[in-house]
Design a protein around this motif. Structure first.
Motif, PDB file in Angstrom:
ATOM      1  N   ILE A 183       0.859  -1.187   0.000  1.00  0.00           N
ATOM      2  CA  ILE A 183       0.000   0.000   0.000  1.00  0.00           C
ATOM      3  C   ILE A 183       0.895   1.237   0.000  1.00  0.00           C
ATOM      4  O   ILE A 183       1.731   1.398   0.886  1.00  0.00           O
ATOM      5  CB  ILE A 183      -0.939   0.040   1.222  1.00  0.00           C
ATOM      6  CG1 ILE A 183      -1.681  -1.289   1.388  1.00  0.00           C
ATOM      7  CG2 ILE A 183      -1.931   1.192   1.086  1.00  0.00           C
ATOM      8  CD1 ILE A 183      -2.591  -1.352   2.613  1.00  0.00           C
ATOM      9  N   GLY A 184       0.713   2.126  -0.985  1.00  0.00           N
ATOM     10  CA  GLY A 184       1.570   3.306  -1.069  1.00  0.00           C
ATOM     11  C   GLY A 184       0.952   4.438  -1.857  1.00  0.00           C
ATOM     12  O   GLY A 184      -0.200   4.347  -2.316  1.00  0.00           O
ATOM     13  N   ASP A 185       1.729   5.502  -2.020  1.00  0.00           N
ATOM     14  CA  ASP A 185       1.208   6.683  -2.717  1.00  0.00           C
ATOM     15  C   ASP A 185       2.223   7.377  -3.611  1.00  0.00           C
ATOM     16  O   ASP A 185       1.843   8.189  -4.449  1.00  0.00           O
ATOM     17  CB  ASP A 185       0.717   7.718  -1.691  1.00  0.00           C
ATOM     18  CG  ASP A 185       1.873   8.433  -1.000  1.00  0.00           C
ATOM     19  OD1 ASP A 185       1.965   9.672  -1.108  1.00  0.00           O
ATOM     20  OD2 ASP A 185       2.703   7.758  -0.365  1.00  0.00           O
ATOM     21  N   GLY A 186       3.522   7.105  -3.445  1.00  0.00           N
ATOM     22  CA  GLY A 186       4.526   7.907  -4.130  1.00  0.00           C
ATOM     23  C   GLY A 186       5.375   7.146  -5.124  1.00  0.00           C
ATOM     24  O   GLY A 186       5.283   5.917  -5.265  1.00  0.00           O
TER      25      GLY A 186
ATOM     26  N   THR B 220       7.711   0.050  -7.208  1.00  0.00           N
ATOM     27  CA  THR B 220       8.057  -1.369  -7.254  1.00  0.00           C
ATOM     28  C   THR B 220       7.228  -2.177  -6.273  1.00  0.00           C
ATOM     29  O   THR B 220       6.910  -3.345  -6.524  1.00  0.00           O
ATOM     30  CB  THR B 220       9.552  -1.581  -6.946  1.00  0.00           C
ATOM     31  OG1 THR B 220       9.862  -1.018  -5.657  1.00  0.00           O
ATOM     32  CG2 THR B 220      10.425  -0.909  -8.006  1.00  0.00           C
ATOM     33  N   MET B 221       6.863  -1.562  -5.164  1.00  0.00           N
ATOM     34  CA  MET B 221       6.022  -2.229  -4.176  1.00  0.00           C
ATOM     35  C   MET B 221       4.656  -2.564  -4.765  1.00  0.00           C
ATOM     36  O   MET B 221       4.115  -3.654  -4.543  1.00  0.00           O
ATOM     37  CB  MET B 221       5.881  -1.341  -2.941  1.00  0.00           C
ATOM     38  CG  MET B 221       4.965  -1.881  -1.871  1.00  0.00           C
ATOM     39  SD  MET B 221       5.093  -0.985  -0.296  1.00  0.00           S
ATOM     40  CE  MET B 221       4.446   0.618  -0.742  1.00  0.00           C
ATOM     41  N   ILE B 222       4.106  -1.646  -5.518  1.00  0.00           N
ATOM     42  CA  ILE B 222       2.788  -1.858  -6.129  1.00  0.00           C
ATOM     43  C   ILE B 222       2.866  -2.927  -7.223  1.00  0.00           C
ATOM     44  O   ILE B 222       1.960  -3.745  -7.378  1.00  0.00           O
ATOM     45  CB  ILE B 222       2.246  -0.528  -6.694  1.00  0.00           C
ATOM     46  CG1 ILE B 222       2.109   0.519  -5.583  1.00  0.00           C
ATOM     47  CG2 ILE B 222       0.927  -0.739  -7.407  1.00  0.00           C
ATOM     48  CD1 ILE B 222       1.306   0.067  -4.380  1.00  0.00           C
ATOM     49  N   LEU B 223       3.957  -2.950  -7.963  1.00  0.00           N
ATOM     50  CA  LEU B 223       4.098  -3.889  -9.072  1.00  0.00           C
ATOM     51  C   LEU B 223       4.455  -5.303  -8.626  1.00  0.00           C
ATOM     52  O   LEU B 223       4.029  -6.281  -9.254  1.00  0.00           O
ATOM     53  CB  LEU B 223       5.168  -3.391 -10.050  1.00  0.00           C
ATOM     54  CG  LEU B 223       4.862  -2.106 -10.822  1.00  0.00           C
ATOM     55  CD1 LEU B 223       6.048  -1.748 -11.710  1.00  0.00           C
ATOM     56  CD2 LEU B 223       3.595  -2.251 -11.648  1.00  0.00           C
ATOM     57  N   LYS B 224       5.230  -5.441  -7.557  1.00  0.00           N
ATOM     58  CA  LYS B 224       5.788  -6.750  -7.218  1.00  0.00           C
ATOM     59  C   LYS B 224       5.018  -7.504  -6.148  1.00  0.00           C
ATOM     60  O   LYS B 224       5.242  -8.706  -5.962  1.00  0.00           O
ATOM     61  CB  LYS B 224       7.255  -6.596  -6.789  1.00  0.00           C
ATOM     62  CG  LYS B 224       8.148  -6.129  -7.936  1.00  0.00           C
ATOM     63  CD  LYS B 224       9.619  -6.322  -7.647  1.00  0.00           C
ATOM     64  CE  LYS B 224      10.440  -5.983  -8.876  1.00  0.00           C
ATOM     65  NZ  LYS B 224      11.876  -6.319  -8.702  1.00  0.00           N
ATOM     66  N   THR B 225       4.134  -6.845  -5.428  1.00  0.00           N
ATOM     67  CA  THR B 225       3.327  -7.568  -4.440  1.00  0.00           C
ATOM     68  C   THR B 225       2.141  -8.229  -5.131  1.00  0.00           C
ATOM     69  O   THR B 225       1.779  -7.903  -6.258  1.00  0.00           O
ATOM     70  CB  THR B 225       2.830  -6.620  -3.337  1.00  0.00           C
ATOM     71  OG1 THR B 225       2.176  -5.486  -3.932  1.00  0.00           O
ATOM     72  CG2 THR B 225       3.980  -6.140  -2.479  1.00  0.00           C
ATOM     73  N   GLY B 226       1.542  -9.174  -4.414  1.00  0.00           N
ATOM     74  CA  GLY B 226       0.392  -9.865  -4.990  1.00  0.00           C
ATOM     75  C   GLY B 226      -0.765  -8.935  -5.274  1.00  0.00           C
ATOM     76  O   GLY B 226      -1.469  -9.065  -6.278  1.00  0.00           O
TER      77      GLY B 226
ATOM     78  N   GLY C 210      -1.475  -4.714  -5.273  1.00  0.00           N
ATOM     79  CA  GLY C 210      -0.944  -3.360  -5.129  1.00  0.00           C
ATOM     80  C   GLY C 210      -2.059  -2.362  -4.913  1.00  0.00           C
ATOM     81  O   GLY C 210      -2.937  -2.198  -5.766  1.00  0.00           O
ATOM     82  N   VAL C 211      -2.044  -1.703  -3.758  1.00  0.00           N
ATOM     83  CA  VAL C 211      -3.087  -0.742  -3.386  1.00  0.00           C
ATOM     84  C   VAL C 211      -2.481   0.662  -3.369  1.00  0.00           C
ATOM     85  O   VAL C 211      -1.427   0.877  -2.775  1.00  0.00           O
ATOM     86  CB  VAL C 211      -3.683  -1.067  -2.003  1.00  0.00           C
ATOM     87  CG1 VAL C 211      -4.720  -0.023  -1.610  1.00  0.00           C
ATOM     88  CG2 VAL C 211      -4.296  -2.464  -2.003  1.00  0.00           C
ATOM     89  N   VAL C 212      -3.163   1.603  -3.999  1.00  0.00           N
ATOM     90  CA  VAL C 212      -2.674   2.985  -4.072  1.00  0.00           C
ATOM     91  C   VAL C 212      -3.719   3.932  -3.497  1.00  0.00           C
ATOM     92  O   VAL C 212      -4.922   3.767  -3.705  1.00  0.00           O
ATOM     93  CB  VAL C 212      -2.327   3.375  -5.525  1.00  0.00           C
ATOM     94  CG1 VAL C 212      -1.931   4.851  -5.627  1.00  0.00           C
ATOM     95  CG2 VAL C 212      -1.209   2.486  -6.058  1.00  0.00           C
ATOM     96  N   MET C 213      -3.240   4.938  -2.776  1.00  0.00           N
ATOM     97  CA  MET C 213      -4.121   5.946  -2.202  1.00  0.00           C
ATOM     98  C   MET C 213      -4.637   6.885  -3.289  1.00  0.00           C
ATOM     99  O   MET C 213      -3.963   7.132  -4.293  1.00  0.00           O
ATOM    100  CB  MET C 213      -3.348   6.776  -1.166  1.00  0.00           C
ATOM    101  CG  MET C 213      -2.452   5.984  -0.242  1.00  0.00           C
ATOM    102  SD  MET C 213      -3.331   4.777   0.760  1.00  0.00           S
ATOM    103  CE  MET C 213      -4.202   5.856   1.892  1.00  0.00           C
ATOM    104  N   LYS C 214      -5.820   7.444  -3.080  1.00  0.00           N
ATOM    105  CA  LYS C 214      -6.352   8.430  -4.027  1.00  0.00           C
ATOM    106  C   LYS C 214      -5.462   9.654  -4.143  1.00  0.00           C
ATOM    107  O   LYS C 214      -5.473  10.342  -5.169  1.00  0.00           O
ATOM    108  CB  LYS C 214      -7.770   8.852  -3.626  1.00  0.00           C
ATOM    109  CG  LYS C 214      -8.855   7.879  -4.061  1.00  0.00           C
ATOM    110  CD  LYS C 214     -10.230   8.437  -3.756  1.00  0.00           C
ATOM    111  CE  LYS C 214     -11.325   7.454  -4.187  1.00  0.00           C
ATOM    112  NZ  LYS C 214     -12.677   7.965  -3.833  1.00  0.00           N
TER     113      LYS C 214
ATOM    114  N   GLU D  45       0.569   8.073 -12.174  1.00  0.00           N
ATOM    115  CA  GLU D  45       1.214   6.874 -12.715  1.00  0.00           C
ATOM    116  C   GLU D  45       1.032   5.686 -11.776  1.00  0.00           C
ATOM    117  O   GLU D  45       0.822   4.550 -12.215  1.00  0.00           O
ATOM    118  CB  GLU D  45       2.706   7.138 -12.938  1.00  0.00           C
ATOM    119  CG  GLU D  45       3.032   8.155 -14.015  1.00  0.00           C
ATOM    120  CD  GLU D  45       2.832   9.596 -13.558  1.00  0.00           C
ATOM    121  OE1 GLU D  45       2.841  10.486 -14.429  1.00  0.00           O
ATOM    122  OE2 GLU D  45       2.649   9.832 -12.332  1.00  0.00           O
ATOM    123  N   LEU D  46       1.104   5.949 -10.479  1.00  0.00           N
ATOM    124  CA  LEU D  46       0.945   4.873  -9.513  1.00  0.00           C
ATOM    125  C   LEU D  46      -0.502   4.376  -9.497  1.00  0.00           C
ATOM    126  O   LEU D  46      -0.747   3.168  -9.423  1.00  0.00           O
ATOM    127  CB  LEU D  46       1.356   5.364  -8.122  1.00  0.00           C
ATOM    128  CG  LEU D  46       1.835   4.296  -7.133  1.00  0.00           C
ATOM    129  CD1 LEU D  46       3.102   3.644  -7.648  1.00  0.00           C
ATOM    130  CD2 LEU D  46       2.066   4.890  -5.759  1.00  0.00           C
TER     131      LEU D  46
END
Length: 277
Positions: A222-225, A230-236, A238-242, A247-248
């Motif tokens: 879970i991230g925003d920046g 890579t965290m969003i792409l490589k985890t099962g 990927g959760v992104v904040m509004k 791009e994320l």
């Protein structure tokens, strides 16, 4: 979802704009821990920079810090994995950025190293009041950064750069990205962060999950920046904040509410705990 590990960015994600952990987010983390899910702070900060209100939640044991440069067992005070800049490379980079109008600080053994000329003029480099407080709590002041690193002869986790002039930031980024021996990312609009090429949050999550016997498919990030990409792409999952970058958000499996709207709790309850806020 069979999630066994959730890696969560801090600034702009788990923490609100006041750099605080909300009650709803805390309760969601505790609910996961009770189900046997590892909650892992995954941050550009050092482990000393992880707020006590997060670090001291019972069951939070592991941390990924300085963008994946260090993976640590906080309970045993043991470093599991490092991907660091050599002392010589760090010195070369510090000397390269020094002529620019930039505040720079290398991170060595959990602490940022700074000088009075930076610490006494934080607002000159566009640091918010909350960020100024964080810097004051996580940096050690020395007369000269480069001389300190020369004498210490220790590897560097990350070099952080703050800019008051965005044109200067853009100019320096172009020059730094010509190199193939470093990774340049950013976590906020006025900074750049320099790591070793394989020091990424995503790779660190994979290494930690392997250490714990967890499949990458059983992980959530879970991230925003930008430094969360890579965290969003490589985890099962990927959760992104509004409030995350465009791009994320486009790369996300799921988009949750903002960090000021308990977005972490919302995502965890929906995707992991099968609950409603």
């Amino acid at each position: 979802m069979d999630i066994k590990l959730i890696a969560i960015d801090l600034d702009g994600t788990l923490l609100n704009s006041s750099k605080c952990l909300s009650d709803q987010n805390r309760e969601a983390l505790i609910s996961c821990i009770r189900k046997g899910i590892h909650i892992v702070p995954c941050t550009g900060r050092t482990v000393d920079g992880i707020p006590a209100e997060v670090k001291e939640i019972p069951g939070i044991r592991y941390a990924i810090t300085t963008n994946g440069a260090v993976v640590e067992d906080m309970k045993e005070n043991v470093v599991i994995d490092t991907r660091l800049l050599s002392c010589d490379l760090a010195l070369e980079l510090l000397r390269f950025v020094d002529p620019y109008h930039v505040m720079y600080d290398p991170y060595i053994e959990r602490r940022g190293i700074t000088e009075p000329r930076f610490m006494d003029h934080l607002s000159e480099f566009a640091l918010t009041s909350e960020l100024q407080e964080l810097v004051r709590n996580t940096r050690d002041v020395c007369p000269n950064i480069i001389e300190f690193v020369e004498k210490a002869r220790k590897p560097v986790e990350k070099i952080n750069l703050f800019f008051g002039d965005m044109e200067e930031r853009a100019k320096l980024r172009v020059e730094l990205e010509k190199r193939n021996d470093i990774l340049v990312t950013s976590s906020i609009i006025n900074n750049l962060e320099i790591n070793a090429p394989d020091a990424t949050k995503g790779d660190a999550i994979i290494r930690l999950s392997s250490h714990l016997g967890i499949s990458p498919s059983q992980t959530m990030g879970i991230g925003d920046g930008e430094n969360d990409f890579t965290m969003i792409l490589k985890t099962g999952v990927g959760v992104v904040m509004k409030n995350g970058s465009k791009e994320l958000i486009e790369a996300a499996d799921y988009v949750t509410e903002t960090n000021d709207e308990n977005g972490v709790a919302s995502a965890i309850r929906k995707l992991v705990l099968d609950m409603k806020l």
